[in-house]
Design a protein around this motif. Sequence first.
Motif, mmCIF file in Angstrom:
data_model
loop_
_atom_site.group_PDB
_atom_site.id
_atom_site.type_symbol
_atom_site.label_atom_id
_atom_site.label_comp_id
_atom_site.label_asym_id
_atom_site.label_seq_id
_atom_site.Cartn_x
_atom_site.Cartn_y
_atom_site.Cartn_z
ATOM 1 N N ALA A 154 4.307 5.528 2.464
ATOM 2 C CA ALA A 154 4.624 6.964 2.416
ATOM 3 C C ALA A 154 4.339 7.643 3.755
ATOM 4 C CB ALA A 154 3.813 7.629 1.304
ATOM 5 N N ALA A 155 3.378 7.111 4.485
ATOM 6 C CA ALA A 155 3.050 7.704 5.789
ATOM 7 C C ALA A 155 4.192 7.574 6.773
ATOM 8 C CB ALA A 155 1.790 7.043 6.355
ATOM 9 N N GLU A 189 3.100 9.379 -3.988
ATOM 10 C CA GLU A 189 2.381 9.669 -2.749
ATOM 11 C C GLU A 189 3.074 10.748 -1.933
ATOM 12 O OE1 GLU A 189 -0.474 8.700 -1.453
ATOM 13 O OE2 GLU A 189 -0.999 7.420 -3.158
ATOM 14 N N ARG A 208 0.435 4.296 0.032
ATOM 15 C CA ARG A 208 0.066 5.358 0.977
ATOM 16 C C ARG A 208 0.557 5.032 2.380
ATOM 17 N NH1 ARG A 208 -6.030 6.923 0.563
ATOM 18 N NH2 ARG A 208 -5.212 7.381 -1.527
ATOM 19 N N ASP A 239 0.877 -1.170 0.000
ATOM 20 C CA ASP A 239 0.000 0.000 0.000
ATOM 21 C C ASP A 239 0.918 1.224 0.000
ATOM 22 O OD1 ASP A 239 -1.678 2.089 0.481
ATOM 23 O OD2 ASP A 239 -2.683 1.185 2.215
ATOM 24 N N ILE A 282 5.294 5.061 -4.507
ATOM 25 C CA ILE A 282 5.575 5.697 -3.214
ATOM 26 C C ILE A 282 6.020 7.142 -3.420
ATOM 27 C CG2 ILE A 282 7.052 5.605 -1.163
ATOM 28 C CD1 ILE A 282 7.253 2.548 -1.664
#
Length: 852
Positions: free
Chosen positions: A736-737, A770, A733, A731, A767
């Motif tokens: 990237a978080a 994002e 996102r 995932d 990535i």
Amino acid sequence: MTTHEIRRAFRDYFVRQGHVALPSSSLVPFDNDPTVLLTIAGMQPLKDYFMGRDTPPAPRLTTCQKCFRTVDIDQVGYTARHLTFFEMLGNFSLGDYFKQDAIRFGFEFSMEVLGLDPEQLWITVFEGNDSVPADDEAVEHWVSLGIPRDRIQALGEEDNFWKAGPTGPCGPNTELYIDRGPAFGPEGGPRVGGDRYLEYWNLVFMQYERDAAGELHPLPKKNIDTGAGLERIAALLQDKPSVFDTDAFRPLIEWAERATGTAYGAADRSDRSLRVLADHGRAMTFLTTDGVRPSNEGRGYVLRRIVRRAVAEGTQLGLAVDAVVALAGEVADRWGDAYPELVEQRAAVADVLGAEAEQFARTLQSGRRLLAEVIAGTPAEGTVSGEDAFRLHDTYGFPLDLTAEAAADAGLTVDTGRYEQLMDEQRERSRAGAGTHGGDDAAAVADALVQRVPTTAFVGYDDLEVRTTAQGVEPLADGRAVVVLAESPFYAQGGGQVSDHGWITAGSARGEVTDVIRVGSGQALVVDGLVPAPGDEVVALVDVPARRATQANHTATHLLHWALRKRLGTDVHQAGSYVGPDKLRFDVTHRGRIPEDALAEVEDMVVSRIAEDAPVKWREMPKPDADALGAMGLFGEKYGDVVRVVSAGDYSRELCGGTHVSRTSEIGPFTIISEGSVGSGARRIEALTGTELTAHYRRQADTLQAELDLRDARIADLEADLKAARRGTLDPRAIAAGAVEVRGIKTVAARIEAAEADDLLAASDAIKRELGAGAAVVVGAQVGDRAMLVANLDAAAVDAGLSAVNLIREIGPIVGGGGGGKPQLARAGGKDPERLNEAIDHAWTLFEKGEG
């Protein structure tokens, strides 16, 4: 969790791990395995797979197997842990996974499915000897799962080395124990013994083969055989001190409490009786359902022994002798969902157990009177003589273990040595009196008895139930009797056809006909459970379903004989046969293997003749007339002046004294299941008909369905893996978080899953998107047996002084490789994927320092 829930959870877990779930085999070993009386372990029905004699339906199997161990019969009731019948959960690998996965599966199921406390788990492994090193590999696998080394104990060959016998497969094993706490005994781990550390799972690593000289050799394929006692696991999960307190036994004990008004826990003596009823109630119900019948030898004697012991203990509590029938009904009610055959066979089980209990009740009453007299006449703390114990057994059929129990209750012992000596002498007398019958005392008695009374009239071609007279009776030493009837519906073994079985009744008493002995033109029955007086009127009843199946198979052999001669030539002759209710076996003279296409044609010819619904007739005639009709007889067989000719339609005529169907269509479905050699110039064909063939097809369908289910599951897994690989298995996102901003640049370094190198590049792009402007991404993955790395930077990160090429040059050597590229994008590959995490950690370090 209940036992039913544990059973289902075990099956479901291992199916998820790619195993094919097989149904439990019968308690009667397949093909009546001569090495054991009953199925004693989960792997026993699978041993042909382990020995390479048969091909398994899959390399990974799982079962919940019905098991029975006779060695514990005498201990049942006296302890809270000994059982006869139990269920064994098992997972098996045939040349597939080995120690690491077997241990992982055991740990995962114990902790994640059963919810056991890992802090209470203890492990034993093999300590090694002169031939086999200590199992350090198993130790390390357990340690990797978080088990401390001080809770892993090495034990010797007796505890942690499994073998099939003096020769054959063998190997070390590891066992799982749960510490039940100080209330159950001292600390110190499994090696201290006692009840505190309860072993609930045994994982066997079959990695050696022992030859006749005792030498061990590594097996070309290593196998896994595990066994976990369902009842023991239930005791752990239900937090019960004994298996008898779990839902595997407690409902049966409660039934006995209600029936007797006796509370479990009130007294040691009544508790013993209640435990015997619970254990033996399960045991006798499952044994009888699987086709075992009470007798004086083999598995039949095991059943007789536990039924009589249950009756004896039940009467101690005030139960009627036939209460075992109701007890068996309770077992069918509670286990019928898991084992539907218990419900299907309920009526037959009730008949068998009721008849055995009624028969034993008569001997029990007389035997108890004599036993009371013997005990009363024995000095305190004395010994009941072997002679008295033998007389109780020989005259009243009183089991030795009941004599020993009654003596123990009175503070006495029994001279079992002298008892066994007297039993050996009796066996020797039987052998001496048997003469040419090779020690078969029943055959010797039958031979003599038939000479003294009129010859039996066989009426079994037309009648399967007759009212007749017992014109000759001779009791046998073991409680059976040889009986000669005036008229008999029972067929005596001959011409390849097995003897009938059935029953004779006299009033309300009933005995089982276990054998029919042919003596010249007459016959004698071997009856178990009834000794009629000479001249008594009796009713003789043949086991009708077995007879119908047998005669269908017999007529099928005639059609098969005709078809073989028609297709292969008239030089084909019958060389032997077996005709029973279970199958037909036909041996023929023929050189070389019968081609598959020829065998298929033969089968089609038989099936066509069955469908014609031709009449099957018989008549007696002079031998020359039979020869003129072309009737075939068995080569080398001697026939009398008058013979019986059996005809099917206008194409098959054979000299035969056996029983047959009245029309060919009654044979039902027919198929050949095997063809092989039985010596020079002879071939053996085996075939099935009727309900046995239907059951055979059902087993094949179940196996095929299991294989299809496994294939579908594997395809689904592969499709899921492929889809995941195409997505990058991540995932973007979420990754990237986790970015860390360093001097205005959003940095990420992560290990991900990727099937191909291009998937890794696509993942880094996702990535980076994002993260937006000012992104610096390093990702790594194992692709095949190589480590792959990608550094992907946007223009802002490059302007800030970072370089993808420099990053790759720093971290690439860590995985044993190198690479290159451009300031914004660079890639590397290496031969050490196990160091990927180290490379990713170093990328984070470089980002934090603003280097690279």
